[in-house]
Design a protein around this motif. Sequence first.
Motif, PDB file in Angstrom:
ATOM      1  N   PHE A  48       7.601  -2.345  -9.839  1.00 38.73           N
ATOM      2  CA  PHE A  48       6.561  -2.594  -8.841  1.00 38.73           C
ATOM      3  C   PHE A  48       7.085  -2.432  -7.418  1.00 38.73           C
ATOM      4  CE2 PHE A  48       4.012  -4.623 -12.232  1.00 38.73           C
ATOM      5  CZ  PHE A  48       2.817  -3.981 -11.969  1.00 38.73           C
ATOM      6  N   TRP A  49       8.375  -2.737  -7.206  1.00 37.17           N
ATOM      7  CA  TRP A  49       8.902  -2.548  -5.854  1.00 37.17           C
ATOM      8  C   TRP A  49       8.940  -1.060  -5.505  1.00 37.17           C
ATOM      9  CZ3 TRP A  49       9.259  -5.834  -2.042  1.00 37.17           C
ATOM     10  CH2 TRP A  49       9.886  -5.402  -0.856  1.00 37.17           C
ATOM     11  N   HIS A  50       9.328  -0.226  -6.467  1.00 38.70           N
ATOM     12  CA  HIS A  50       9.327   1.209  -6.214  1.00 38.70           C
ATOM     13  C   HIS A  50       7.912   1.709  -5.899  1.00 38.70           C
ATOM     14  CE1 HIS A  50      13.421   2.441  -6.838  1.00 38.70           C
ATOM     15  NE2 HIS A  50      13.502   1.822  -7.992  1.00 38.70           N
ATOM     16  N   LEU A  51       6.917   1.159  -6.577  1.00 36.91           N
ATOM     17  CA  LEU A  51       5.542   1.582  -6.364  1.00 36.91           C
ATOM     18  C   LEU A  51       4.975   1.094  -5.034  1.00 36.91           C
ATOM     19  CD1 LEU A  51       3.935   1.083  -9.897  1.00 36.91           C
ATOM     20  CD2 LEU A  51       4.148   3.245  -8.656  1.00 36.91           C
ATOM     21  N   THR A  52       5.382  -0.082  -4.613  1.00 43.20           N
ATOM     22  CA  THR A  52       4.776  -0.697  -3.432  1.00 43.20           C
ATOM     23  C   THR A  52       5.566  -0.474  -2.147  1.00 43.20           C
ATOM     24  OG1 THR A  52       5.892  -2.805  -3.941  1.00 43.20           O
ATOM     25  CG2 THR A  52       3.670  -2.499  -4.805  1.00 43.20           C
ATOM     26  N   ASP A  53       6.842  -0.107  -2.259  1.00 42.72           N
ATOM     27  CA  ASP A  53       7.670   0.111  -1.070  1.00 42.72           C
ATOM     28  C   ASP A  53       7.651   1.593  -0.713  1.00 42.72           C
ATOM     29  OD1 ASP A  53       9.430  -0.575   1.003  1.00 42.72           O
ATOM     30  OD2 ASP A  53      11.170   0.001  -0.207  1.00 42.72           O
ATOM     31  N   ALA A  54       6.510   2.055  -0.274  1.00 44.58           N
ATOM     32  CA  ALA A  54       6.323   3.486   0.007  1.00 44.58           C
ATOM     33  C   ALA A  54       7.002   3.889   1.316  1.00 44.58           C
ATOM     34  CB  ALA A  54       4.833   3.802   0.076  1.00 44.58           C
ATOM     35  N   ALA A  55       7.349   5.154   1.395  1.00 37.41           N
ATOM     36  CA  ALA A  55       7.916   5.710   2.625  1.00 37.41           C
ATOM     37  C   ALA A  55       6.859   5.691   3.731  1.00 37.41           C
ATOM     38  CB  ALA A  55       8.389   7.141   2.368  1.00 37.41           C
ATOM     39  N   PRO A  56       7.275   5.673   5.011  1.00 39.79           N
ATOM     40  CA  PRO A  56       6.314   5.607   6.125  1.00 39.79           C
ATOM     41  C   PRO A  56       5.221   6.670   6.067  1.00 39.79           C
ATOM     42  CG  PRO A  56       8.528   5.239   6.927  1.00 39.79           C
ATOM     43  CD  PRO A  56       8.674   5.618   5.484  1.00 39.79           C
ATOM     44  N   ILE A  57       5.588   7.899   5.752  1.00 42.41           N
ATOM     45  CA  ILE A  57       4.594   8.966   5.678  1.00 42.41           C
ATOM     46  C   ILE A  57       3.586   8.688   4.570  1.00 42.41           C
ATOM     47  CG2 ILE A  57       4.236  11.408   5.094  1.00 42.41           C
ATOM     48  CD1 ILE A  57       6.834  12.042   6.531  1.00 42.41           C
ATOM     49  N   VAL A  58       4.089   8.231   3.415  1.00 36.87           N
ATOM     50  CA  VAL A  58       3.211   7.940   2.284  1.00 36.87           C
ATOM     51  C   VAL A  58       2.297   6.763   2.608  1.00 36.87           C
ATOM     52  CG1 VAL A  58       3.125   7.262  -0.142  1.00 36.87           C
ATOM     53  CG2 VAL A  58       4.879   8.869   0.644  1.00 36.87           C
ATOM     54  N   ARG A  59       2.825   5.767   3.311  1.00 40.75           N
ATOM     55  CA  ARG A  59       1.991   4.610   3.683  1.00 40.75           C
ATOM     56  C   ARG A  59       0.801   5.046   4.529  1.00 40.75           C
ATOM     57  NH1 ARG A  59       6.886   1.469   3.936  1.00 40.75           N
ATOM     58  NH2 ARG A  59       7.177   1.906   6.158  1.00 40.75           N
ATOM     59  N   ARG A  60       1.030   5.995   5.409  1.00 38.87           N
ATOM     60  CA  ARG A  60      -0.077   6.494   6.242  1.00 38.87           C
ATOM     61  C   ARG A  60      -1.119   7.211   5.378  1.00 38.87           C
ATOM     62  NH1 ARG A  60       4.124   7.811   9.949  1.00 38.87           N
ATOM     63  NH2 ARG A  60       4.039  10.040   9.405  1.00 38.87           N
ATOM     64  N   LEU A  76      -1.709   6.598   2.238  1.00 40.12           N
ATOM     65  CA  LEU A  76      -2.381   5.618   1.386  1.00 40.12           C
ATOM     66  C   LEU A  76      -3.455   4.816   2.122  1.00 40.12           C
ATOM     67  CD1 LEU A  76       0.571   4.193  -0.769  1.00 40.12           C
ATOM     68  CD2 LEU A  76      -1.044   6.024  -1.308  1.00 40.12           C
ATOM     69  N   GLN A  77      -3.451   4.911   3.439  1.00 35.89           N
ATOM     70  CA  GLN A  77      -4.497   4.236   4.203  1.00 35.89           C
ATOM     71  C   GLN A  77      -5.829   4.980   4.117  1.00 35.89           C
ATOM     72  OE1 GLN A  77      -2.978   3.803   8.189  1.00 35.89           O
ATOM     73  NE2 GLN A  77      -1.421   2.308   7.601  1.00 35.89           N
ATOM     74  N   GLU A  78      -5.770   6.220   3.678  1.00 34.00           N
ATOM     75  CA  GLU A  78      -6.988   6.996   3.513  1.00 34.00           C
ATOM     76  C   GLU A  78      -7.733   6.533   2.272  1.00 34.00           C
ATOM     77  OE1 GLU A  78      -5.905  11.121   3.482  1.00 34.00           O
ATOM     78  OE2 GLU A  78      -4.548  10.888   5.197  1.00 34.00           O
ATOM     79  N   GLU A  79      -9.049   6.461   2.382  1.00 28.87           N
ATOM     80  CA  GLU A  79      -9.881   5.925   1.304  1.00 28.87           C
ATOM     81  C   GLU A  79      -9.666   6.657  -0.018  1.00 28.87           C
ATOM     82  OE1 GLU A  79     -14.613   4.991   0.380  1.00 28.87           O
ATOM     83  OE2 GLU A  79     -13.970   5.779   2.329  1.00 28.87           O
TER      84      GLU A  79
END
Length: 223
Positions: free
Chosen positions: A172-184, A186-189
Motif C-alpha cells: 500500500f505504501w508503494h501504491l499511495t506514495d506516488a511521485a510528484p508528477i503522478v500525484r498531479r 491523480l488529481q484529475e477526475e
Amino acid sequence: MEKGRRAIDDEQKEVRRQTILDTAWQLYQQHSYETLTIADVAQATGLAKGTIFLYFKTKEALFLVVVEQQLESWFFEVNGVLESLAGRATIPQIAALFNDSLGKRPALTRLLAILHTLLEQNIDESAARQFKRMLKEHFLQTGNWLEKSLPFLGLGQGAHCLLQCYALVIGFWHLTDAAPIVRRVLQEEEFQMFALDFAREFPLAMQSLLYGLEHEAHLKKEV
C-alpha cells in the motif's frame, strides 16, 4: 593495550557508531534515500567519509541498521498495547493500533518500502543473517502477543499474520506514495480511482485479513 583502555575505546566506538545512525535517521526524515549520501552523513556528524565506512561498509548496510533500530522501537510500542489488550481485543482495535503506530513513523514506512528492493541488495551475508534473525525474533514475540489478543489465531499463526500485514504495508505504501508528477495526474477526475490514501486503505485491508482468518478458524471448529 590495557584492559581498561580497551573498554573505553570500545565505548567511544559504540557512541560514535550510534551518532552516525542517529544522524542518518534524522537526515532521512528530511530527504529521500536516493538523494541522501554517505558524504551528507559524514558532514553532519563532523566525521570523514572514510570513517563512516569503517563502521558501515555501504550506505545500504548503514540504513539496514537504521531500519532495525526503528523497528525495535515500533515493536516495543505495539507489544505494550497488545499486552494490555490480551484476550479482549477487537479486530478494528488491532488494525487501528498498527495504522496509528505506523502513522507516527512515516519515515520508517518509507524505509520498509525500499528494504527489499534497495537496502538488501548491497549488504553482505552476515548483515543479512543478523537482520533476518532480529526480524524473526520480533515476529515471534509480537506474534505471540497477537495470538493472545485475538484468540482465534492459532499457535504460530500470529507471526505469519504479521508477515502478511508487513506485505500489506509495503504494497500500500508503494501504491499511495506516488511521485510528484503522478500525484498531479491523480488529481484529475479521470484517474481518481488510483488516488489511494495509506491511512485509510491499510487498516481496511488489515481488517479484511483478520476477519478472514477469524472466519477460517470458525469453519475449522465446525468441522
